[in-house]
Design a protein around this motif. Sequence first.
Motif, PDB file in Angstrom:
ATOM      1  N   ILE A   1     -15.838  47.007  66.245  1.00 13.42           N
ATOM      2  CA  ILE A   1     -17.032  46.361  66.769  1.00 13.42           C
ATOM      3  C   ILE A   1     -16.661  45.244  67.737  1.00 13.42           C
ATOM      4  O   ILE A   1     -15.624  44.602  67.590  1.00 13.42           O
ATOM      5  N   ALA A   2     -17.527  45.029  68.739  1.00 14.36           N
ATOM      6  CA  ALA A   2     -17.252  44.041  69.783  1.00 14.36           C
ATOM      7  C   ALA A   2     -17.140  42.625  69.233  1.00 14.36           C
ATOM      8  O   ALA A   2     -16.373  41.809  69.751  1.00 14.36           O
ATOM      9  N   LEU A   3     -17.893  42.325  68.170  1.00 11.40           N
ATOM     10  CA  LEU A   3     -17.864  40.986  67.595  1.00 11.40           C
ATOM     11  C   LEU A   3     -16.493  40.646  67.013  1.00 11.40           C
ATOM     12  O   LEU A   3     -16.047  39.502  67.081  1.00 11.40           O
ATOM     13  N   LEU A   4     -15.822  41.656  66.441  1.00  8.11           N
ATOM     14  CA  LEU A   4     -14.513  41.454  65.817  1.00  8.11           C
ATOM     15  C   LEU A   4     -13.563  42.562  66.293  1.00  8.11           C
ATOM     16  O   LEU A   4     -13.164  43.440  65.516  1.00  8.11           O
ATOM     17  N   PRO A   5     -13.186  42.525  67.557  1.00  6.01           N
ATOM     18  CA  PRO A   5     -12.395  43.624  68.125  1.00  6.01           C
ATOM     19  C   PRO A   5     -11.016  43.795  67.506  1.00  6.01           C
ATOM     20  O   PRO A   5     -10.429  44.876  67.577  1.00  6.01           O
ATOM     21  N   GLU A   6     -10.496  42.737  66.885  1.00  6.19           N
ATOM     22  CA  GLU A   6      -9.169  42.827  66.267  1.00  6.19           C
ATOM     23  C   GLU A   6      -9.216  43.445  64.875  1.00  6.19           C
ATOM     24  O   GLU A   6      -8.165  43.793  64.306  1.00  6.19           O
ATOM     25  N   LEU A   7     -10.407  43.608  64.308  1.00  7.53           N
ATOM     26  CA  LEU A   7     -10.545  44.116  62.943  1.00  7.53           C
ATOM     27  C   LEU A   7     -10.500  45.652  62.950  1.00  7.53           C
ATOM     28  O   LEU A   7     -11.330  46.292  63.583  1.00  7.53           O
ATOM     29  N   PRO A   8      -9.554  46.256  62.239  1.00 10.81           N
ATOM     30  CA  PRO A   8      -9.450  47.721  62.236  1.00 10.81           C
ATOM     31  C   PRO A   8     -10.573  48.372  61.434  1.00 10.81           C
ATOM     32  O   PRO A   8     -11.210  47.736  60.597  1.00 10.81           O
ATOM     33  N   THR A   9     -10.801  49.631  61.688  1.00 11.51           N
ATOM     34  CA  THR A   9     -11.761  50.397  60.900  1.00 11.51           C
ATOM     35  C   THR A   9     -11.088  50.834  59.596  1.00 11.51           C
ATOM     36  O   THR A   9      -9.863  50.794  59.466  1.00 11.51           O
ATOM     37  N   MET A  10     -11.906  51.277  58.646  1.00 16.00           N
ATOM     38  CA  MET A  10     -11.347  51.801  57.399  1.00 16.00           C
ATOM     39  C   MET A  10     -10.511  53.046  57.674  1.00 16.00           C
ATOM     40  O   MET A  10      -9.469  53.255  57.045  1.00 16.00           O
ATOM     41  N   ILE A  11     -10.956  53.849  58.641  1.00 19.74           N
ATOM     42  CA  ILE A  11     -10.211  55.068  58.981  1.00 19.74           C
ATOM     43  C   ILE A  11      -8.849  54.702  59.570  1.00 19.74           C
ATOM     44  O   ILE A  11      -7.819  55.282  59.198  1.00 19.74           O
ATOM     45  N   GLU A  12      -8.831  53.730  60.475  1.00 23.45           N
ATOM     46  CA  GLU A  12      -7.555  53.269  61.041  1.00 23.45           C
ATOM     47  C   GLU A  12      -6.651  52.695  59.959  1.00 23.45           C
ATOM     48  O   GLU A  12      -5.418  52.722  60.085  1.00 23.45           O
ATOM     49  N   SER A  13      -7.279  52.176  58.894  1.00 25.46           N
ATOM     50  CA  SER A  13      -6.517  51.553  57.808  1.00 25.46           C
ATOM     51  C   SER A  13      -6.011  52.564  56.786  1.00 25.46           C
ATOM     52  O   SER A  13      -5.437  52.182  55.764  1.00 25.46           O
ATOM     53  N   GLY A  14      -6.242  53.845  57.048  1.00 23.39           N
ATOM     54  CA  GLY A  14      -5.694  54.874  56.174  1.00 23.39           C
ATOM     55  C   GLY A  14      -6.660  55.506  55.200  1.00 23.39           C
ATOM     56  O   GLY A  14      -6.271  56.350  54.392  1.00 23.39           O
ATOM     57  N   ILE A  15      -7.962  55.111  55.238  1.00 18.67           N
ATOM     58  CA  ILE A  15      -8.961  55.702  54.348  1.00 18.67           C
ATOM     59  C   ILE A  15      -9.698  56.782  55.131  1.00 18.67           C
ATOM     60  O   ILE A  15     -10.637  56.501  55.893  1.00 18.67           O
ATOM     61  N   ALA A  16      -9.290  58.015  54.972  1.00 24.38           N
ATOM     62  CA  ALA A  16      -9.802  59.127  55.770  1.00 24.38           C
ATOM     63  C   ALA A  16     -11.302  59.347  55.586  1.00 24.38           C
ATOM     64  O   ALA A  16     -11.838  59.223  54.472  1.00 24.38           O
ATOM     65  N   ASP A  17     -11.978  59.640  56.708  1.00 27.54           N
ATOM     66  CA  ASP A  17     -13.412  60.000  56.722  1.00 27.54           C
ATOM     67  C   ASP A  17     -14.321  58.900  56.154  1.00 27.54           C
ATOM     68  O   ASP A  17     -15.442  59.183  55.729  1.00 27.54           O
ATOM     69  N   PHE A  18     -13.837  57.669  56.140  1.00 24.48           N
ATOM     70  CA  PHE A  18     -14.649  56.571  55.601  1.00 24.48           C
ATOM     71  C   PHE A  18     -15.465  55.945  56.732  1.00 24.48           C
ATOM     72  O   PHE A  18     -14.929  55.213  57.568  1.00 24.48           O
ATOM     73  N   GLU A  19     -16.747  56.252  56.754  1.00 26.05           N
ATOM     74  CA  GLU A  19     -17.634  55.696  57.769  1.00 26.05           C
ATOM     75  C   GLU A  19     -19.022  55.493  57.158  1.00 26.05           C
ATOM     76  O   GLU A  19     -19.626  56.434  56.640  1.00 26.05           O
ATOM     77  N   ILE A  20     -19.505  54.264  57.191  1.00 24.58           N
ATOM     78  CA  ILE A  20     -20.801  53.956  56.600  1.00 24.58           C
ATOM     79  C   ILE A  20     -21.394  52.732  57.296  1.00 24.58           C
ATOM     80  O   ILE A  20     -20.679  51.792  57.635  1.00 24.58           O
TER      81      ILE A  20
END
Length: 322
Positions: A227-246
Motif C-alpha cells: 500500500i502507498a501509505l506504507l510502501p516498505e511494508l511487505p504483503t503476507m504473500i511476500e512474507s511467505g504465506i501463500a494465497d493470503f489476501e484479505i
Amino acid sequence: MRCIPLLLALLSPVAAWAQAVEWPGAKSIVYIVPFTPGGTVDTIGRTLAQKLGESLHQTVVVENKPGQAGGIGAAYVARAAADGYTLLGGTISTHAINASMYKKLPYDPMKDFEPVTLIGHLPNVLVVNSQLGLNSVAELVALLKRDESKRNFASPGAGTTNHMAGQMFANSIGVKLTHVPYKGSVPAFNDVAAGQVSLLFDQVTAALPLVRSGKLKLLAVTTGQRIALLPELPTMIESGIADFEISSWQAVYAPKGTPEAIVQRLNAEIVKALRQPDVQARFTNQLAMEIVGSTPQELREHTAKEIPRWAELVKKSGAMAD
C-alpha cells in the motif's frame, strides 16, 4: 369497504413523497457506528457525519453501539423507523461475514436495509507486541511453533475480517491459535501493546500511534499488493504465506422502507463528501482506503455477492460464533 385498501395503496407513495420533501426537518439524524470509539469505523462515521451535517444543514449525531462484530448496532438500525433519521455505518462484518458466522443473527443483511453507498475498501495489517523482538512474519511463525504461550490473537470481535485473518493465518502455518475477541479495535490494540495478547490483524488507523510510540511492530499488510501509505511494508504473500489476501470494506445503510428520494439524497451527499479533498486526504493517507462512493444499487449487488463468498471462507476457516 373494498375501496379502502386500494385507497391506502394509492396514498402510500404520496405519503412517502411528502415525507421525503420534508426531510431533513428539525429532527437530528443519528449515524450508528456499530463498534467502539477510536477505530476505523468510528473515524469514518464521524467524518461523514460532520460532512452530512454541513451539507444538509442539520445535526448529525454519532452513536456507538458495539458488540457482535457490529451486529448489535446493525440490529438496532434494522428496527429503527424508516424515515431517514437513522443510518448505519455498515461493514463487511455486519453485512457479509455475520450472516454465516452467527447462528442466530437478529437481522437480515439483505432484507432489513436500504443500501446507500459503498464507501471504500481497506487493508488489514499484521501487528505484534514490540517486546517480542520480531522483525518478520517468518520470525513470528517460528515463535508460534516453539512457544505455546504466545499462540493467541486479538480481534475487535468474532466475525470481523480481523478475526477471519487470524484464523486464515493459523490454518496457513498449521498452528492452532486462540482467538481473543474484544468489542472494538482500541481495546484489542491496547492488550497487544501491553503484552496480554501476541498479535492482531486490523486496519492501519488504530495501529500507527502505538507503532510510532514503539509499543507495536508492523510485520505485513494483508492485501495482494503493497500500500502507498506504507510502501516498505511487505504483503503476507511476500512474507511467505501463500494465497493470503484479505481486505475489509465500509458502507452506509438505512432501514428497509426508507423513501427512495431520501436514500438518493443521502447517496448524493455522501458521495459528494467522499470527493472532497480533505476527506480523500484523510481516508487515503490515514486509513489507506481505496475510496469508492457507489450507487445504492451497486452496493446492493456488492452485498449480495459478498455474503456467499464469506460463507465459503467461514466454512473453510472453521470459525463460528454462538
